[in-house]
Motif scaffolding. Structure first.
Motif, PDB file in Angstrom:
ATOM      1  N   ALA A 102      -0.479  10.627 -21.139  1.00 39.14           N
ATOM      2  CA  ALA A 102      -0.845  10.733 -19.876  1.00 39.14           C
ATOM      3  C   ALA A 102      -2.033  11.841 -18.499  1.00 39.14           C
ATOM      4  CB  ALA A 102      -0.157  10.713 -18.385  1.00 39.14           C
ATOM      5  N   GLN A 103      -3.443  11.737 -17.903  1.00 37.74           N
ATOM      6  CA  GLN A 103      -3.930  12.289 -17.481  1.00 37.74           C
ATOM      7  C   GLN A 103      -2.788  13.928 -16.454  1.00 37.74           C
ATOM      8  OE1 GLN A 103      -7.920  13.002 -17.317  1.00 37.74           O
ATOM      9  NE2 GLN A 103      -7.715  11.955 -19.242  1.00 37.74           N
ATOM     10  N   GLU A 104      -2.003  13.136 -15.839  1.00 40.22           N
ATOM     11  CA  GLU A 104      -1.090  13.709 -15.121  1.00 40.22           C
ATOM     12  C   GLU A 104      -0.760  15.148 -16.246  1.00 40.22           C
ATOM     13  OE1 GLU A 104       1.266   9.302 -14.932  1.00 40.22           O
ATOM     14  OE2 GLU A 104      -0.773  10.730 -15.072  1.00 40.22           O
ATOM     15  N   GLU A 105      -0.361  14.474 -17.673  1.00 40.83           N
ATOM     16  CA  GLU A 105       0.442  15.675 -18.149  1.00 40.83           C
ATOM     17  C   GLU A 105      -0.290  16.040 -18.746  1.00 40.83           C
ATOM     18  OE1 GLU A 105       3.804  14.529 -22.489  1.00 40.83           O
ATOM     19  OE2 GLU A 105       3.114  13.384 -21.960  1.00 40.83           O
ATOM     20  N   LEU A 106      -2.044  15.642 -19.335  1.00 39.21           N
ATOM     21  CA  LEU A 106      -2.869  16.457 -20.355  1.00 39.21           C
ATOM     22  C   LEU A 106      -3.319  17.868 -19.371  1.00 39.21           C
ATOM     23  CD1 LEU A 106      -4.289  16.546 -22.758  1.00 39.21           C
ATOM     24  CD2 LEU A 106      -5.318  14.847 -21.588  1.00 39.21           C
TER      25      LEU A 106
END
Length: 286
Positions: free
Chosen positions: A38-42
């Motif tokens: 997910a973007q928030e993790e990447l």
């Protein structure tokens, strides 16, 4: 004191939002591992990577940058990435850094080949550290999984052996007490272990006690019959005991032929039959 390296540091940090968006798009487009994040993790990790490079350039100290690369490689290995994913991310990061260097050099005539060489050397150290750390961690995890698989297989084998014990009851007499549900796999293993035990011990008689078996289906009934016939073929007499009313009804409905197998009501009866076959009997002492 402002130097060309601190100016490059500020330039990279100023371009970080654009670099971050482009970097995320490239790696997720070309890497299945990163595409699953997910973007928030990447994005936070990628932002830290750009920041770590900028700080290494500004301070002219690549050691923290290399340490960060090692930690990142280990983290990606634990996350289930493969080496291709890691290389895709590194190559995308290097390409964007070179784009930023070209833009910086166009604005700063003081940016020399030496400046670019130093940055490229840092990127090379980053790649080597991350790939090495990833590979070492990946191999360690791989061997751990192999070791766990071997332990599980050994435990399963132990459980199977405990669930199908073959006991020497008397000279040339074996007892196979069966407990619990029997599926086709366990029935096949039972046949294999029993035939091996008969051959190794040169046993003449085998008592199969199914008192603890709640249900027998067609496949298991056939396996029991095949086991008995196979035991007879290698010279052993089979006695089956513990057939309850429900199992007896099932055997009749299935049409299983037990005419060549001695039948006993319980284990005691089976032992008496076995001794009779051997020309012996149990006598009470007065």
């Amino acid at each position: 004191m402002t130097t060309i390296f601190t100016e490059l540091q500020d330039f990279l940090l100023a371009r970080r939002p654009d670099m971050l968006a482009e970097l995320a798009q490239r790696v997720q487009q070309h890497s299945a591992g990163y595409a699953g994040l997910a973007q928030e993790e990447l994005l936070p990790t990628m932002s830290l990577t750009i920041e770590a490079l900028a700080e290494a350039i500004g301070s002219q100290d690549s050691l923290p940058f290399v340490a960060y690369a090692e930690a990142l490689g280990e983290m990606r290995a634990h996350a289930g990435f493969i080496l291709t994913d890691v290389l895709v991310a590194i190559n995308a990061f290097r390409a964007l850094t070179w784009d930023a260097l070209e833009a910086f050099a166009a604005q700063q005539p003081a940016c020399t080949v030496e400046t670019v060489r130093i940055v490229e050397d840092m990127l090379g150290q980053f790649q080597r550290a991350m790939v090495t750390s990833f590979s070492l961690t990946y191999n360690q995890l791989h061997f751990q999984l192999l070791d766990q698989a071997e332990q599980i297989a050994a435990q399963q084998q132990t459980i199977r052996e405990l669930s199908t014990p073959i006991l020497p009851l008397y000279q040339n007499v074996l007892v196979l007490p069966l407990i619990g549900a029997i599926d086709s796999f366990r029935a096949g293993q039972m046949m294999e272990r029993l035939l091996t035990a008969i051959s190794e011990r040169q046993s003449d008689i085998v008592i199969i006690d199914i008192t603890g078996v709640p249900v027998i289906d067609t496949a298991v009934a056939n396996y029991l019959l095949q086991t008995a016939r196979a035991a007879q073929l290698i010279g052993a007499q089979v006695i089956m005991v513990g057939i309850g009313p429900e199992i007896a009804q099932t055997i009749v409905q299935l049409g299983v032929d037990l005419s060549r197998i001695a039948i006993g009501a319980n284990l005691q009866t089976g032992i008496e039959l076995a001794l009779r076959f051997l020309g012996k009997r149990i006598v009470r002492r007065r």
